[in-house]
Design a protein around this motif. Structure first.
Motif, PDB file in Angstrom:
ATOM      1  N   ALA A 235      18.122 -25.105  30.888  1.00  0.00           N
ATOM      2  CA  ALA A 235      17.607 -26.193  29.956  1.00  0.00           C
ATOM      3  C   ALA A 235      18.847 -27.128  29.770  1.00  0.00           C
ATOM      4  CB  ALA A 235      17.286 -25.327  28.514  1.00  0.00           C
ATOM      5  N   THR A 236      20.246 -26.733  29.835  1.00  0.00           N
ATOM      6  CA  THR A 236      21.157 -27.619  29.710  1.00  0.00           C
ATOM      7  C   THR A 236      22.381 -27.204  30.709  1.00  0.00           C
ATOM      8  OG1 THR A 236      22.267 -26.003  28.079  1.00  0.00           O
ATOM      9  CG2 THR A 236      20.754 -27.743  27.149  1.00  0.00           C
ATOM     10  N   GLY A 237      23.338 -28.081  30.621  1.00  0.00           N
ATOM     11  CA  GLY A 237      24.465 -27.542  31.514  1.00  0.00           C
ATOM     12  C   GLY A 237      25.340 -26.420  30.854  1.00  0.00           C
ATOM     13  N   MET A 238      25.359 -26.560  29.607  1.00  0.00           N
ATOM     14  CA  MET A 238      26.042 -25.439  29.064  1.00  0.00           C
ATOM     15  C   MET A 238      25.364 -23.946  29.147  1.00  0.00           C
ATOM     16  SD  MET A 238      28.733 -26.494  27.655  1.00  0.00           S
ATOM     17  CE  MET A 238      29.439 -24.834  27.331  1.00  0.00           C
ATOM     18  N   SER A 239      24.256 -23.966  29.315  1.00  0.00           N
ATOM     19  CA  SER A 239      23.360 -22.534  29.630  1.00  0.00           C
ATOM     20  C   SER A 239      23.771 -22.209  31.127  1.00  0.00           C
ATOM     21  CB  SER A 239      21.910 -22.470  29.475  1.00  0.00           C
ATOM     22  OG  SER A 239      21.544 -23.853  29.715  1.00  0.00           O
TER      23      SER A 239
ATOM     24  N   VAL B 216      39.182 -28.663  30.488  1.00  0.00           N
ATOM     25  CA  VAL B 216      37.851 -28.807  30.997  1.00  0.00           C
ATOM     26  C   VAL B 216      36.902 -29.556  29.677  1.00  0.00           C
ATOM     27  CG1 VAL B 216      37.718 -27.005  32.734  1.00  0.00           C
ATOM     28  CG2 VAL B 216      37.381 -26.578  30.306  1.00  0.00           C
ATOM     29  N   TYR B 217      35.799 -29.532  29.889  1.00  0.00           N
ATOM     30  CA  TYR B 217      34.754 -30.182  28.884  1.00  0.00           C
ATOM     31  C   TYR B 217      34.869 -29.219  27.588  1.00  0.00           C
ATOM     32  CZ  TYR B 217      30.051 -31.155  26.745  1.00  0.00           C
ATOM     33  OH  TYR B 217      29.105 -31.656  25.997  1.00  0.00           O
ATOM     34  N   GLY B 218      34.962 -30.100  26.468  1.00  0.00           N
ATOM     35  CA  GLY B 218      35.096 -29.424  25.119  1.00  0.00           C
ATOM     36  C   GLY B 218      34.109 -28.212  24.959  1.00  0.00           C
TER      37      GLY B 218
ATOM     38  N   SER C 109      37.424 -33.788  35.769  1.00  0.00           N
ATOM     39  CA  SER C 109      37.511 -33.126  34.385  1.00  0.00           C
ATOM     40  C   SER C 109      37.146 -34.299  33.339  1.00  0.00           C
ATOM     41  CB  SER C 109      38.635 -32.212  34.001  1.00  0.00           C
ATOM     42  OG  SER C 109      39.618 -33.398  33.760  1.00  0.00           O
ATOM     43  N   ASN C 110      36.159 -33.748  32.638  1.00  0.00           N
ATOM     44  CA  ASN C 110      35.699 -34.643  31.359  1.00  0.00           C
ATOM     45  C   ASN C 110      36.392 -34.131  30.169  1.00  0.00           C
ATOM     46  OD1 ASN C 110      34.281 -36.011  29.790  1.00  0.00           O
ATOM     47  ND2 ASN C 110      32.229 -34.901  29.948  1.00  0.00           N
ATOM     48  N   PRO C 111      37.051 -34.976  29.599  1.00  0.00           N
ATOM     49  CA  PRO C 111      37.318 -36.248  29.477  1.00  0.00           C
ATOM     50  C   PRO C 111      38.750 -36.616  30.010  1.00  0.00           C
ATOM     51  CG  PRO C 111      37.923 -35.684  27.517  1.00  0.00           C
ATOM     52  CD  PRO C 111      37.554 -34.453  28.299  1.00  0.00           C
TER      53      PRO C 111
ATOM     54  N   ALA D 167      32.887 -24.094  40.202  1.00  0.00           N
ATOM     55  CA  ALA D 167      33.061 -25.515  40.003  1.00  0.00           C
ATOM     56  C   ALA D 167      32.184 -26.184  39.156  1.00  0.00           C
ATOM     57  CB  ALA D 167      33.686 -26.137  41.276  1.00  0.00           C
ATOM     58  N   ASP D 168      32.527 -27.111  38.300  1.00  0.00           N
ATOM     59  CA  ASP D 168      31.568 -27.787  37.435  1.00  0.00           C
ATOM     60  C   ASP D 168      31.608 -29.241  38.169  1.00  0.00           C
ATOM     61  OD1 ASP D 168      30.449 -29.622  35.772  1.00  0.00           O
ATOM     62  OD2 ASP D 168      31.145 -28.678  33.875  1.00  0.00           O
ATOM     63  N   ASN D 169      30.523 -29.699  38.701  1.00  0.00           N
ATOM     64  CA  ASN D 169      30.611 -30.883  39.684  1.00  0.00           C
ATOM     65  C   ASN D 169      29.778 -32.256  38.869  1.00  0.00           C
ATOM     66  OD1 ASN D 169      31.640 -32.283  41.852  1.00  0.00           O
ATOM     67  ND2 ASN D 169      29.689 -31.880  43.000  1.00  0.00           N
TER      68      ASN D 169
ATOM     69  N   HIS E 158      26.434 -27.649  36.966  1.00  0.00           N
ATOM     70  CA  HIS E 158      26.221 -29.067  36.617  1.00  0.00           C
ATOM     71  C   HIS E 158      25.520 -29.164  35.180  1.00  0.00           C
ATOM     72  CE1 HIS E 158      26.722 -31.729  40.158  1.00  0.00           C
ATOM     73  NE2 HIS E 158      26.492 -30.570  40.732  1.00  0.00           N
ATOM     74  N   SER E 159      26.116 -30.408  34.613  1.00  0.00           N
ATOM     75  CA  SER E 159      25.165 -30.860  33.470  1.00  0.00           C
ATOM     76  C   SER E 159      24.359 -32.006  34.063  1.00  0.00           C
ATOM     77  CB  SER E 159      26.197 -31.218  32.381  1.00  0.00           C
ATOM     78  OG  SER E 159      25.273 -32.065  31.588  1.00  0.00           O
ATOM     79  N   ALA E 160      23.127 -31.767  34.543  1.00  0.00           N
ATOM     80  CA  ALA E 160      22.428 -32.519  34.930  1.00  0.00           C
ATOM     81  C   ALA E 160      21.862 -33.542  33.922  1.00  0.00           C
ATOM     82  CB  ALA E 160      20.981 -32.140  35.574  1.00  0.00           C
ATOM     83  N   THR E 161      22.200 -33.557  32.598  1.00  0.00           N
ATOM     84  CA  THR E 161      21.806 -34.356  31.562  1.00  0.00           C
ATOM     85  C   THR E 161      22.921 -35.573  31.675  1.00  0.00           C
ATOM     86  OG1 THR E 161      22.204 -32.459  30.204  1.00  0.00           O
ATOM     87  CG2 THR E 161      22.225 -34.284  29.075  1.00  0.00           C
ATOM     88  N   LYS E 162      23.630 -35.697  32.671  1.00  0.00           N
ATOM     89  CA  LYS E 162      24.791 -36.783  32.821  1.00  0.00           C
ATOM     90  C   LYS E 162      23.898 -37.727  34.034  1.00  0.00           C
ATOM     91  CE  LYS E 162      26.831 -34.786  29.516  1.00  0.00           C
ATOM     92  NZ  LYS E 162      27.895 -33.736  29.862  1.00  0.00           N
ATOM     93  N   TYR E 163      24.881 -37.822  35.051  1.00  0.00           N
ATOM     94  CA  TYR E 163      24.684 -38.600  36.031  1.00  0.00           C
ATOM     95  C   TYR E 163      23.143 -38.187  36.814  1.00  0.00           C
ATOM     96  CZ  TYR E 163      29.042 -40.847  35.653  1.00  0.00           C
ATOM     97  OH  TYR E 163      30.093 -41.372  35.043  1.00  0.00           O
TER      98      TYR E 163
HETATM   99  C1  LIG Z   1      28.280 -32.544  29.486  1.00  0.00           C
HETATM  100  C2  LIG Z   1      28.711 -31.706  30.178  1.00  0.00           C
HETATM  101  C3  LIG Z   1      28.692 -30.112  30.120  1.00  0.00           C
HETATM  102  C4  LIG Z   1      27.627 -29.633  29.116  1.00  0.00           C
HETATM  103  O1  LIG Z   1      26.218 -29.965  29.714  1.00  0.00           O
HETATM  104  P1  LIG Z   1      25.085 -30.113  28.508  1.00  0.00           P
HETATM  105  O2  LIG Z   1      23.955 -30.666  29.372  1.00  0.00           O
HETATM  106  O3  LIG Z   1      25.381 -31.073  27.465  1.00  0.00           O
HETATM  107  O4  LIG Z   1      24.610 -28.813  27.893  1.00  0.00           O
HETATM  108  C5  LIG Z   1      29.274 -29.435  30.957  1.00  0.00           C
HETATM  109  N1  LIG Z   1      30.244 -29.936  31.701  1.00  0.00           N
HETATM  110  C6  LIG Z   1      30.604 -31.283  31.724  1.00  0.00           C
HETATM  111  C7  LIG Z   1      31.485 -31.685  32.723  1.00  0.00           C
HETATM  112  C8  LIG Z   1      29.833 -31.890  30.863  1.00  0.00           C
HETATM  113  O5  LIG Z   1      30.290 -33.503  30.976  1.00  0.00           O
END
Ligand SMILES: *Cc1c(COP(=O)(O)O)cnc(C)c1O
Length: 419
Positions: free
Chosen positions: A79-83, A105-107, A152-154, A177-179, A199-204
């Motif tokens: 459902a989300t990147g965090m899951s 890494v991501y907050g 890494s973000n940010p 690895a978080d890509n 991946h957080s597919a929510t992004k790119y």
């Molecule tokens: C946004 C983000 C996440 C979390 O993803 P969500 O889809 O918001 O749960 C994890 N890792 C990175 C690097 C992110 O930018």
């Protein structure tokens, strides 16, 4: 098949209606052909759809296509990147275990690791991403995962994957690895020996800020790493919650299978078929977009570097970048759309965010539209001053997610906001 071709076709066999677009199977459940077939499906004697919490035909196309783009053998959409990140860790770590993670890494990942996993009895040990050798002294027999972000973000750090993987492989430990920021179009961690890519597919991947989603991709060599490895007994002993199934005994990618049959079944962070469909639309143009994001960002980075108001610019492909040599080696096709820069203090940063026009103040990255964030007052607000410092987030740090607009317009906008 090259990635740009896979992004458009892979994983989709046209159905009886021969639709060019992948159909959305908006359904919660599937009819069994007979009681025997139902029993076979539950016993995994036959693979097929039972209930959308576990599998869905639209989602399956996204999973196959994305796994192939990353050079993996299977993937799980969530459902989300965090899951996806939580599942990658919870698939191997339990009460009494520990994980090792890059401090910057991501907050959301930081709070998950340090605070929430602690309540599950899992300890998170941080290491400096620029000192991969420091991982060695953090490893013990209870270490289950070494986690890092490719970019890494940010804080825009670049992971030296080869060095991390070497240490992990020597100890038979899984690397995750978080890509999210780089995407498979700029770097494929599996090629560098990484075991699991999240991946957080929510992004790119979705691209236009349309849908939440997560992906977890398994590499083809992970099965051998798990098989007979005492560190990962769950994969080699019968799973009592699934009629004594031994995951590494099956002829299927075991990491994805266990995450689906156990974690997705019980925690249920399933992606909706509609969001899977939106992500498929995003994947089709991902390569083109990453090229343009990278090109625009390089130009913006060079402009910011020339500004007296800016103390420092962080972008991996700038010669001034602390790990320029490594970045140049890893990111031959660009280094994505994320850059950060430092101005003098909290107040100045807030002023810039107030004055900027085309860039939107949004807690997100990877949209086609440009975004500006001030992490100290938004995404990283919950972290303590020490955690902020460890995460590399200064009070005057501004993060840009450079979009697909005309680059000269973006530079003009930044120029007026910096004054
Ligand atoms: C946004 C983000 C996440 C979390 O993803 P969500 O889809 O918001 O749960 C994890 N890792 C990175 C690097 C992110 O930018």
């Amino acid at each position: 098949m090259k990635k740009s071709t896979k992004a458009l076709h892979y994983g989709y066999e046209k159905d009886s209606q021969s639709t060019m677009a992948v159909p959305i199977y908006q359904t919660t459940a599937y009819e069994f052909q007979s009681p025997q077939q139902a029993a076979n499906l539950f016993e995994l004697k036959e693979l097929g759809n039972i209930y959308t919490r576990l599998t869905n035909p639209t989602t399956e196309i996204l999973e196959k296509r994305f796994a192939s783009l990353e050079g993996g053998v299977a993937s799980l959409a969530t459902a989300t990147g965090m899951s996806a990140i939580f599942y990658a860790v919870a698939n191997v770590a339990e009460n009494g275990d520990n994980i090792i993670f890059a401090s910057k890494v991501y907050g959301g990942s930081t709070t998950l690791f340090i605070h929430t996993l602690k309540r599950f009895g899992i300890e998170a040990r941080a290491y400096d991403i620029d000192k991969p050798k420091s991982i060695k002294k953090l490893i013990d027999e209870k270490t289950k995962v070494i986690f890092f972000e490719t970019i890494s973000n940010p804080s825009i750090d670049v992971a030296d994957m080869e060095k991390i993987v070497k240490i992990a492989d020597k100890n038979g430990i899984i690397t995750v690895a978080d890509n999210t920021v780089a995407t498979p179009f700029l770097v494929q961690p599996i090629k560098y020996g990484v075991d699991v890519v999240v991946h957080s597919a929510t992004k790119y991947t979705t691209g236009q800020g349309l849908a939440m989603g997560g992906l977890m991709v398994e590499s083809g060599k992970l099965k051998a790493k798990l098989q007979g490895n005492a560190r990962y007994s769950h994969f080699n002993e019968p799973d009592l919650s699934y009629h004594g199934l031994v995951y590494t005994d099956l002829d299927l990618p075991p990491f994805t299978l266990r995450a689906r049959l156990s974690l997705l079944r019980d925690f249920g962070a399933t992606i909706s078929p509609f969001n899977s469909w939106l992500l498929i639309q995003g994947v089709e143009t991902l390569g083109l977009r990453m090229k343009k994001h990278s090109k625009n960002t390089m130009k913006v980075a060079k402009f910011l570097e020339s500004c007296t108001e800016v103390k420092k610019v962080n972008y991996p492909l700038l010669k001034s970048y602390k790990n320029y040599k490594l970045a140049k080696k890893l990111f031959k096709n660009g280094a994505s759309g994320l850059l950060s820069f430092e101005v003098e203090g909290f107040e100045k940063a807030v002023k810039i965010v107030e004055k900027i026009e085309i860039f939107s103040l949004v807690a997100n990255i990877g949209d086609s539209k440009s975004i500006i964030t001030h992490p100290a007052s938004t995404t990283h607000q919950q972290l303590s001053p020490k955690e902020l410092k460890d995460a590399g987030v200064g009070s005057g740090l501004i993060r840009l997610s450079v979009g697909l607009e005309n680059c000269n317009d973006l530079i003009k906008d930044l120029k007026q906001a910096l004054k």
